[in-house]
Design a protein around this motif. Structure first.
Motif, PDB file in Angstrom:
ATOM      1  N   LYS A 139       0.826  -1.221   0.000  1.00 14.11           N
ATOM      2  CA  LYS A 139       0.000   0.000   0.000  1.00 14.11           C
ATOM      3  C   LYS A 139       0.854   1.263   0.000  1.00 14.11           C
ATOM      4  O   LYS A 139       0.521   2.257  -0.648  1.00 14.11           O
ATOM      5  N   SER A 140       1.942   1.256   0.769  1.00 14.22           N
ATOM      6  CA  SER A 140       2.866   2.393   0.750  1.00 14.22           C
ATOM      7  C   SER A 140       4.212   1.944   1.296  1.00 14.22           C
ATOM      8  O   SER A 140       4.290   1.013   2.110  1.00 14.22           O
ATOM      9  N   ILE A 141       5.279   2.597   0.822  1.00 14.08           N
ATOM     10  CA  ILE A 141       6.640   2.297   1.280  1.00 14.08           C
ATOM     11  C   ILE A 141       7.332   3.622   1.568  1.00 14.08           C
ATOM     12  O   ILE A 141       7.303   4.540   0.741  1.00 14.08           O
ATOM     13  N   THR A 142       7.951   3.716   2.728  1.00  6.10           N
ATOM     14  CA  THR A 142       8.714   4.904   3.095  1.00  6.10           C
ATOM     15  C   THR A 142      10.097   4.471   3.559  1.00  6.10           C
ATOM     16  O   THR A 142      10.236   3.463   4.256  1.00  6.10           O
ATOM     17  N   VAL A 143      11.111   5.215   3.156  1.00  3.21           N
ATOM     18  CA  VAL A 143      12.475   4.943   3.635  1.00  3.21           C
ATOM     19  C   VAL A 143      12.980   6.177   4.363  1.00  3.21           C
ATOM     20  O   VAL A 143      12.679   7.313   3.985  1.00  3.21           O
ATOM     21  N   SER A 144      13.718   5.946   5.442  1.00  4.43           N
ATOM     22  CA  SER A 144      14.279   7.078   6.192  1.00  4.43           C
ATOM     23  C   SER A 144      15.512   6.617   6.945  1.00  4.43           C
ATOM     24  O   SER A 144      15.721   5.417   7.167  1.00  4.43           O
ATOM     25  N   SER A 145      16.337   7.578   7.349  1.00  5.95           N
ATOM     26  CA  SER A 145      17.431   7.286   8.265  1.00  5.95           C
ATOM     27  C   SER A 145      16.903   7.496   9.682  1.00  5.95           C
ATOM     28  O   SER A 145      15.786   7.979   9.881  1.00  5.95           O
ATOM     29  N   THR A 146      17.686   7.132  10.675  1.00  9.40           N
ATOM     30  CA  THR A 146      17.243   7.202  12.072  1.00  9.40           C
ATOM     31  C   THR A 146      16.671   8.569  12.426  1.00  9.40           C
ATOM     32  O   THR A 146      15.617   8.669  13.060  1.00  9.40           O
ATOM     33  N   MET A 147      17.342   9.635  12.017  1.00 12.10           N
ATOM     34  CA  MET A 147      16.944  10.990  12.408  1.00 12.10           C
ATOM     35  C   MET A 147      16.277  11.772  11.280  1.00 12.10           C
ATOM     36  O   MET A 147      15.715  12.833  11.506  1.00 12.10           O
ATOM     37  N   GLY A 148      16.350  11.255  10.058  1.00 10.78           N
ATOM     38  CA  GLY A 148      15.916  12.035   8.900  1.00 10.78           C
ATOM     39  C   GLY A 148      14.449  11.880   8.552  1.00 10.78           C
ATOM     40  O   GLY A 148      13.744  11.010   9.075  1.00 10.78           O
ATOM     41  N   PRO A 149      13.982  12.702   7.619  1.00  8.72           N
ATOM     42  CA  PRO A 149      12.584  12.633   7.189  1.00  8.72           C
ATOM     43  C   PRO A 149      12.342  11.421   6.288  1.00  8.72           C
ATOM     44  O   PRO A 149      13.269  10.889   5.677  1.00  8.72           O
ATOM     45  N   GLY A 150      11.087  11.001   6.191  1.00  7.71           N
ATOM     46  CA  GLY A 150      10.735   9.878   5.339  1.00  7.71           C
ATOM     47  C   GLY A 150      10.670  10.282   3.873  1.00  7.71           C
ATOM     48  O   GLY A 150      10.304  11.407   3.537  1.00  7.71           O
ATOM     49  N   ARG A 157       8.996   8.845   0.316  1.00 11.53           N
ATOM     50  CA  ARG A 157       8.053   7.854  -0.222  1.00 11.53           C
ATOM     51  C   ARG A 157       8.637   7.157  -1.445  1.00 11.53           C
ATOM     52  O   ARG A 157       9.251   7.798  -2.297  1.00 11.53           O
ATOM     53  N   ILE A 158       8.418   5.851  -1.507  1.00 11.50           N
ATOM     54  CA  ILE A 158       8.891   5.054  -2.643  1.00 11.50           C
ATOM     55  C   ILE A 158       7.684   4.613  -3.465  1.00 11.50           C
ATOM     56  O   ILE A 158       6.638   4.270  -2.917  1.00 11.50           O
ATOM     57  N   ASP A 159       7.867   4.610  -4.791  1.00 10.99           N
ATOM     58  CA  ASP A 159       6.802   4.182  -5.709  1.00 10.99           C
ATOM     59  C   ASP A 159       6.597   2.673  -5.568  1.00 10.99           C
ATOM     60  O   ASP A 159       7.381   1.882  -6.081  1.00 10.99           O
ATOM     61  N   GLU A 160       5.530   2.293  -4.870  1.00 11.94           N
ATOM     62  CA  GLU A 160       5.311   0.865  -4.577  1.00 11.94           C
ATOM     63  C   GLU A 160       4.915   0.057  -5.810  1.00 11.94           C
ATOM     64  O   GLU A 160       5.172  -1.142  -5.897  1.00 11.94           O
ATOM     65  N   THR A 161       4.316   0.705  -6.803  1.00 14.48           N
ATOM     66  CA  THR A 161       3.913  -0.046  -7.993  1.00 14.48           C
ATOM     67  C   THR A 161       5.137  -0.566  -8.750  1.00 14.48           C
ATOM     68  O   THR A 161       5.175  -1.699  -9.233  1.00 14.48           O
ATOM     69  N   GLY A 162       6.168   0.269  -8.835  1.00 20.70           N
ATOM     70  CA  GLY A 162       7.400  -0.146  -9.502  1.00 20.70           C
ATOM     71  C   GLY A 162       8.080  -1.270  -8.759  1.00 20.70           C
ATOM     72  O   GLY A 162       8.625  -2.197  -9.357  1.00 20.70           O
ATOM     73  N   VAL A 163       8.049  -1.210  -7.418  1.00 16.82           N
ATOM     74  CA  VAL A 163       8.674  -2.240  -6.581  1.00 16.82           C
ATOM     75  C   VAL A 163       7.961  -3.586  -6.781  1.00 16.82           C
ATOM     76  O   VAL A 163       8.605  -4.622  -6.953  1.00 16.82           O
ATOM     77  N   GLU A 164       6.634  -3.549  -6.762  1.00 21.11           N
ATOM     78  CA  GLU A 164       5.871  -4.789  -6.887  1.00 21.11           C
ATOM     79  C   GLU A 164       6.066  -5.407  -8.268  1.00 21.11           C
ATOM     80  O   GLU A 164       6.214  -6.628  -8.413  1.00 21.11           O
TER      81      GLU A 164
END
Length: 234
Positions: free
Chosen positions: A209-220, A222-229
């Protein structure tokens, strides 16, 4: 409501309000680094499942191709005939009933526990200590096994366990900010492929439904989940 500092706000302003491709998002997370320590990079994946139903539970393991940058301290609770194998494979602490007693007494200086099947009767007593920390050995994740050497080797190599939480989200690390960007991309791809492969047959409709990547302290980011799937299904 928590307020973020100027450095976080400045980093967040560099993130556009759109989904990014995986190979675009991870270098951006590295560029946004402002903390003084080597932050962990992690993914948060919201899945189209209802974890209250047992047939929609998503869990599994994946050995990340480039590890996590830090070798886990591994404890092995095994019968005497398996203890030598565990030590030779690189286990940090190995023992039997006496090790169970030590952990029951409050010692928890480790990040992974492997047990042989014949020791699970004793290990079962450690549920209150290991359960809340997510460290209870489990056959489904390969941490209850007669082949302790293989289990230790995989954990030391960067084996990551993932499990959907009660809100339908999987949180899992994929490396450190200091990693080469390509290593982070390959680790993230391996994790996402494993999660897509773990899709329960009872899950209907959109799975990622949604994918977010972030570092410990950094902002999220968003990753395009359709491309990943789509990539995972190839």
């Amino acid at each position: 409501m928590a307020t973020h500092g100027k450095k976080y706000s400045a980093a967040k302003q560099q993130v556009e309000d759109r989904p990014y491709a995986l190979d675009e998002a991870l270098p951006l997370v590295q560029k946004l680094k402002f903390a003084k320590f080597d932050e962990t990079v992690a993914l948060s994946i919201r899945l189209g499942v209802d974890p209250k139903h047992a047939d929609q539970m998503v869990r599994g393991t994946v050995v990340l191709p480039h590890g996590l940058g830090k070798s886990k301290r591994v404890v092995v609770i095994a019968s005497p005939d398996k203890q030598k194998d565990a030590l030779e494979a690189g286990a940090d602490v190995v023992g039997g009933d006496e090790l169970v007693d030590r952990i029951a007494g409050g010692w928890v200086d480790f990040e992974a526990v492997v047990a042989t099947p014949d020791m699970m009767r004793a290990v079962g007593k450690l549920g209150k200590v290991l359960g809340p920390r997510g460290l209870m050995p489990n056959p489904k994740t390969g941490t209850v096994t007669p082949n302790v050497a293989q289990a230790v080797t995989e954990i030391k190599a960067g084996k990551v366990e993932f499990r959907v939480d009660k809100t339908g989200i999987v949180h899992a690390p994929v490396g450190k900010v200091s990693f080469p960007a390509q290593n982070l991309i390959e680790n993230a791809s391996a994790l996402l492929d494993s999660i897509v492969r773990a899709k329960p047959s009872a899950a209907k409709g959109k799975f990622l439904k949604s994918i977010t990547v972030s570092s410990t302290m950094g902002p999220g980011v968003r990753i395009d989940e359709t491309g990943v799937e789509a990539a995972a299904k190839r």
